[in-house]
Design a protein around this motif. Structure first.
Motif, PDB file in Angstrom:
ATOM      1  N   ASP A 228      29.794  47.780  42.145  1.00 10.14           N
ATOM      2  CA  ASP A 228      30.130  48.167  40.787  1.00 10.14           C
ATOM      3  C   ASP A 228      30.458  46.903  39.999  1.00 10.14           C
ATOM      4  O   ASP A 228      30.470  45.799  40.535  1.00 10.14           O
ATOM      5  CB  ASP A 228      31.322  49.136  40.788  1.00 10.14           C
ATOM      6  N   VAL A 229      30.758  47.073  38.717  1.00  9.09           N
ATOM      7  CA  VAL A 229      30.979  45.936  37.827  1.00  9.09           C
ATOM      8  C   VAL A 229      32.359  45.332  38.064  1.00  9.09           C
ATOM      9  O   VAL A 229      33.377  46.042  38.078  1.00  9.09           O
ATOM     10  CB  VAL A 229      30.842  46.349  36.350  1.00  9.09           C
TER      11      VAL A 229
ATOM     12  N   PHE B 113      34.895  42.791  36.273  1.00 11.19           N
ATOM     13  CA  PHE B 113      35.110  42.187  34.955  1.00 11.19           C
ATOM     14  C   PHE B 113      36.211  41.136  35.067  1.00 11.19           C
ATOM     15  O   PHE B 113      37.308  41.422  35.555  1.00 11.19           O
ATOM     16  CB  PHE B 113      35.484  43.221  33.911  1.00 11.19           C
TER      17      PHE B 113
ATOM     18  N   ARG C 191      27.067  34.845  38.471  1.00 10.32           N
ATOM     19  CA  ARG C 191      26.206  35.828  37.806  1.00 10.32           C
ATOM     20  C   ARG C 191      24.750  35.684  38.240  1.00 10.32           C
ATOM     21  O   ARG C 191      23.986  36.657  38.204  1.00 10.32           O
ATOM     22  CB  ARG C 191      26.308  35.684  36.284  1.00 10.32           C
TER      23      ARG C 191
ATOM     24  N   GLU D 234      24.190  41.737  36.454  1.00 13.06           N
ATOM     25  CA  GLU D 234      25.033  42.430  35.485  1.00 13.06           C
ATOM     26  C   GLU D 234      26.296  43.014  36.100  1.00 13.06           C
ATOM     27  O   GLU D 234      27.158  43.521  35.378  1.00 13.06           O
ATOM     28  CB  GLU D 234      24.226  43.560  34.815  1.00 13.06           C
ATOM     29  N   LYS D 235      26.431  42.936  37.409  1.00  9.72           N
ATOM     30  CA  LYS D 235      27.627  43.480  38.051  1.00  9.72           C
ATOM     31  C   LYS D 235      28.818  42.520  37.995  1.00  9.72           C
ATOM     32  O   LYS D 235      29.895  42.845  38.502  1.00  9.72           O
ATOM     33  CB  LYS D 235      27.328  43.855  39.506  1.00  9.72           C
ATOM     34  N   LEU D 236      28.606  41.360  37.401  1.00  9.34           N
ATOM     35  CA  LEU D 236      29.724  40.450  37.125  1.00  9.34           C
ATOM     36  C   LEU D 236      29.716  40.133  35.643  1.00  9.34           C
ATOM     37  O   LEU D 236      28.755  39.564  35.127  1.00  9.34           O
ATOM     38  CB  LEU D 236      29.607  39.160  37.941  1.00  9.34           C
ATOM     39  N   GLN D 237      30.768  40.505  34.963  1.00 10.90           N
ATOM     40  CA  GLN D 237      30.918  40.234  33.536  1.00 10.90           C
ATOM     41  C   GLN D 237      32.184  39.400  33.331  1.00 10.90           C
ATOM     42  O   GLN D 237      33.177  39.596  34.043  1.00 10.90           O
ATOM     43  CB  GLN D 237      31.025  41.537  32.737  1.00 10.90           C
TER      44      GLN D 237
ATOM     45  N   TYR E  28      38.334  45.748  38.841  1.00 17.16           N
ATOM     46  CA  TYR E  28      37.246  46.419  39.572  1.00 17.16           C
ATOM     47  C   TYR E  28      37.663  47.859  39.826  1.00 17.16           C
ATOM     48  O   TYR E  28      38.689  48.121  40.466  1.00 17.16           O
ATOM     49  CB  TYR E  28      36.985  45.697  40.902  1.00 17.16           C
ATOM     50  N   ARG E  29      36.903  48.791  39.269  1.00 15.79           N
ATOM     51  CA  ARG E  29      37.120  50.222  39.462  1.00 15.79           C
ATOM     52  C   ARG E  29      38.565  50.643  39.183  1.00 15.79           C
ATOM     53  O   ARG E  29      39.176  51.398  39.946  1.00 15.79           O
ATOM     54  CB  ARG E  29      36.718  50.640  40.874  1.00 15.79           C
TER      55      ARG E  29
ATOM     56  N   THR F 179      37.331  44.610  46.364  1.00 21.88           N
ATOM     57  CA  THR F 179      36.148  45.403  46.711  1.00 21.88           C
ATOM     58  C   THR F 179      36.156  45.910  48.159  1.00 21.88           C
ATOM     59  O   THR F 179      35.191  46.527  48.591  1.00 21.88           O
ATOM     60  CB  THR F 179      34.868  44.584  46.482  1.00 21.88           C
TER      61      THR F 179
END
Length: 569
Positions: free
Chosen positions: A58-59, A61, A89, A94-97, A151-152, A192
Motif C-alpha cells: 500500500d502507499v 506517505f 521511488r 507510486e506506492k511511495l509518496q 502507512y495504513r 509494514t
C-alpha cells in the motif's frame, strides 16, 4: 563527396541513432537498472531496501519537515533526503509518496506553535538554527530535521539529524546523511510488518519499573510489542519473545528462573542483562558520604559460563559528566557550580560497529567493569560496545565515597587504565550452565529437555543498571518520566536511548537493515588552510569558475575547426 551521398549518410546516422534510442528504451522497460559512479555507491540502495520498496502493499506517505529558508548545510542535507526519496521511488513507484513541509508557511503564529508542539509530542526532535535575513541580520528558528511516515493509518517519527557534541558540525551532518537510508528503511519496515515481534521486561527481582523505563519502552513500542512479567520458572512463557530485558535487578534469582533464562538462550532467545554489580547507595551522597558494596543477584555464575566475569568495582574516569556542587563558604547562601564527577563516566564504543557508529556519549552512574574469559572460541564473538576512556581506573569494593572528592583535582598518574569494558555483546553458540545438571524444582514444564549447546544467538551484558533508567520528576501533581539520557543539569541528551535501541534492533534484526548503519560516505571537505589564505582561496575560486567555461569554449573551437577541414571540399 557530393550532396546526395552526404544526405544519405546523415539519414543513415539519424536512423542508427533513433534505432539505438528505441532499443535502449525497450531494454529499460524489460530490465530496470541504475548506474552509480560514486566510489562508495552513495546513490545505490541496499538489497534489503530495494526489496522492501518493491514489496510495498500500500502507499507509504512521508512528510519531511525540512523546507523553507535554511542555512547552506541544511540545504545540502535536504538535497540528500530528496535524492534518497527519489531513489526509493524508483523501486516503489507510486506506492511511495513524499512532500517537504515548511511550518513557517503558516502565518498564524498561535496555530504554528500548536503544530510545533504536536510534532514534538508525536516524537520529532527540535533543533534551533540561525537564519540570515536580507539585511544581513540573523534570527533564531526552530526546525524539525525529521519526518513523519504514515502507512495504513499508522505513523512513526523518524529523527534524521544526529548530534554528537564530541564531533564537528560537518561530521555530524555527514553521519546524519550516512544513516538516512537506515532511518527510513527501519521505520517503513516496522510499519509494514504483518506480525509485530514481541519483547519482554522481566520483573520479580526488584528490576526497574514501568515508570523508570517509560522512555525506553515508549521508543521500543515503535518496533515491538512490549510486555512486562514474572518468569516463575516458566520456560514456555519466554519462548513467545524474540528478546527479554533484565533491567537492574537487586534481588536474587531462583534456580528455576535461572534455568528458564539459560534454556531460553539455548533455544535461540536473546537476553539483555543490565546489572548493577555494585550498589553505592547514591541517595546517601546527599549527606556527603556513602559506602559502595557488592550487589550479587545470582546471575554471575550463569554469565561466567557464557564467557563474562563481573568485577565488583567502580570505574572512575577523567572523561565524565558534571554534577552541581555547593562552592559557597560555610554560613553563606548556597552557590552551586558544575564540576566533573569521576564516578559518572561518559562511555563510548567502536566507531565502526553498527550499534555505536556516530553515537553520542552514553551517560553512566557508578558503573563497574567486566572481563571476557574462555579464550577466543570459534563459536563465540565477543565485542566491547561501551568502554571508559584511556584515562580511567577501577576501585574495588567495599569503597568509601565522599562528595569532597569532586573538589579535588584527579591525579593523572592514577588514571592509567584504558578502555575498561562496561558493555559487551556475545554472539554465537553458548554452552548451557545446566548441561550436566537435573532440571531444578519449580521449572515449568518439569520434564523439559535440557539443551546443552545453543543455536546461534546473542547475549548482551552491561554493568551499569542506571543506563536504561530515565529520570522521574514530580510535576503538576504527578510523576513524569524524562527522556532517557537527558541530563537536567547540562540540558544535554546523551546517547543512552539510541544505544539501547541499536542493541535491541541489532540483536533481533533478521532483514539485514541494521547493517545500513555501517555504510560510510567519504567527507570531502575544503582545506581550512587554503580557505584561511585569501590569495590562495581567490585563486582556486577563479580556477573552479573559469576552467569549465574555458573547456567549453575550447571544445567548441576544436569542433568547428574539425568540421571546416572535413567539409571544406
Amino acid at each position: 563527396m557530393d550532396r546526395k551521398d552526404l544526405r544519405r549518410r546523415n539519414i543513415m546516422q539519424l536512423t542508427i541513432a533513433l534505432s539505438v534510442a528505441v532499443l535502449v528504451s525497450v531494454l529499460s522497460e524489460m530490465k530496470f537498472f541504475r548506474i552509480d559512479l560514486t566510489s562508495e555507491k552513495k546513490h545505490t540502495l541496499s538489497g534489503s531496501s530495494r526489496q522492501l520498496m518493491q514489496n510495498l502493499d500500500d502507499v507509504v506517505f512521508v512528510r519531511i519537515y525540512l523546507d523553507g529558508d535554511l542555512p547552506s548545510e541544511f540545504i545540502n542535507f535536504r538535497k540528500s533526503i530528496r535524492e534518497l526519496m527519489d531513489e526509493c521511488r524508483a523501486y516503489a513507484g507510486e506506492k511511495l509518496q513524499y512532500e517537504f513541509v515548511n511550518l513557517y508557511n503558516e502565518p498564524d503564529e498561535a496555530l504554528r506553535n500548536r503544530m510545533i508542539g504536536e510534532l514534538y509530542d508525536r516524537g520529532l526532535n527540535v533543533t534551533n538554527i540561525e537564519v540570515r535575513d536580507r539585511e544581513g541580520g540573523t534570527s533564531a528558528k526552530i526546525i524539525f530535521p525529521g519526518a513523519m511516515i504514515t502507512y495504513r493509518g499508522y505513523e512513526m517519527a523518524a529523527n534524521l539529524l544526529k548530534n554528537n557534541p564530541s564531533l564537528s558540525h560537518e561530521l555530524n551532518l555527514n553521519n546524519s546523511i550516512q544513516t538516512l537510508e537506515y532511518e527510513f528503511t527501519r521505520a517503513i519496515h516496522s510499519l509494514t510488518l504483518d506480525e509485530v515481534p514481541r519483547i519482554a521486561f522481566i520483573e520479580g527481582h526488584g528490576e526497574l519499573d514501568s515508570l523508570q523505563t517509560h522512555s525506553l519502552m515508549d521508543e521500543l513500542k515503535n518496533f515491538f510489542q512490549v510486555d512486562r512479567g514474572f518468569i516463575n520458572g516458566n520456560l514456555d512463557a519466554l519462548l513467545h519473545y524474540q528478546a527479554i530485558i533484565i533491567a537492574r535487578p537487586v534481588r536474587m534469582f531462583s534456580e528455576a528462573d535461572k534455568f528458564a533464562i539459560d534454556q531460553y538462550i539455548m533455544r535461540g532467545g536473546k537476553v539483555l542483562f543490565f546489572l548493577d554489580p555494585v550498589h553505592p547507595f547514591a541517595d546517601s551522597l546527599s549527606g556527603g558520604t556513602t559506602v559502595a558494596l557488592a550487589n550479587q543477584v545470582g546471575l554471575e555464575d550463569l554469565l561466567f559460563k557464557y564467557g563474562i566475569r563481573i568485577n565488583y568495582n567502580l570505574v572512575a574516569d577523567m572523561q565524565c559528566n558534571v554534577v552541581p556542587v555547593n562552592t559557597a563558604p560555610a554560613g553563606e547562601q548556597a552557590r552551586f557550580t558544575m564540576m566533573p564527577w569521576i564516578y559518572h563516566p561518559l562511555l563510548a564504543g567502536p566507531s565502526g560497529h553498527p550499534v555505536t557508529r556516530g553515537l553520542n556519549y552514553v551517560k553512566s552512574e557508578f558503573a563497574s567493569s567486566m572481563d571476557t574469559i574462555g579464550g577466543d572460541s570459534q563459536d563465540l564473538l565477543k565485542t566491547v560496545l561501551l568502554a571508559t576512556s584511556p584515562g580511567s581506573r577501577s576501585r574495588d569494593v567495599p569503597l568509601y565515597i565522599s562528595m569532597q572528592e569532586v573538589t579535588i583535582q584527579p591525579d593523572p598518574a592514577l588514571y592509567t587504565a584504558s578502555n575498561l569494558p562496561v558493555a559487551i555483546l556475545l554472539e554465537g553458540s553458548f554452552d548451557s550452565f545446566y548441561k550436566n545438571y537435573p532440571v531444578p524444582e519449580g521449572v515449568v514444564p518439569g520434564d523439559c529437555e535440557v539443551i546443552g549447546k545453543s543455536s546461534p544467538t546473542s547475549v548482551f551484558v552491561l554493568t551499569d543498571g542506571d543506563i536504561p533508567a530515565n529520570e522521574v520528576i514530580f510535576e503538576g501533581g504527578a510523576f513524569r518520566a524524562q527522556p532517557l539520557g537527558f541530563d537536567r543539569y547540562t540540558r544535554q541528551t546523551f546517547g543512552n536511548r539510541d544505544f539501547i535501541m541499536n542493541v535491541v534492533n541489532y540483536m533481533t534484526d533478521k532483514s539485514g537493515i541494521m547493517e545500513l548503519r555501517s555504510r560510510e560516505f567519504k567527507l570531502r571537505l575544503l582545506s581550512r588552510e587554503v580557505i584561511n589564505q585569501k590569495v590562495r582561496a581567490r585563486k582556486w575560486k577563479l580556477v573552479n569558475t573559469l576552467a569549465p567555461l574555458l573547456l567549453v569554449l575550447l571544445s567548441g573551437v576544436v569542433i568547428q575547426f574539425i568540421r571546416k577541414r572535413k567539409y571544406a571540399g
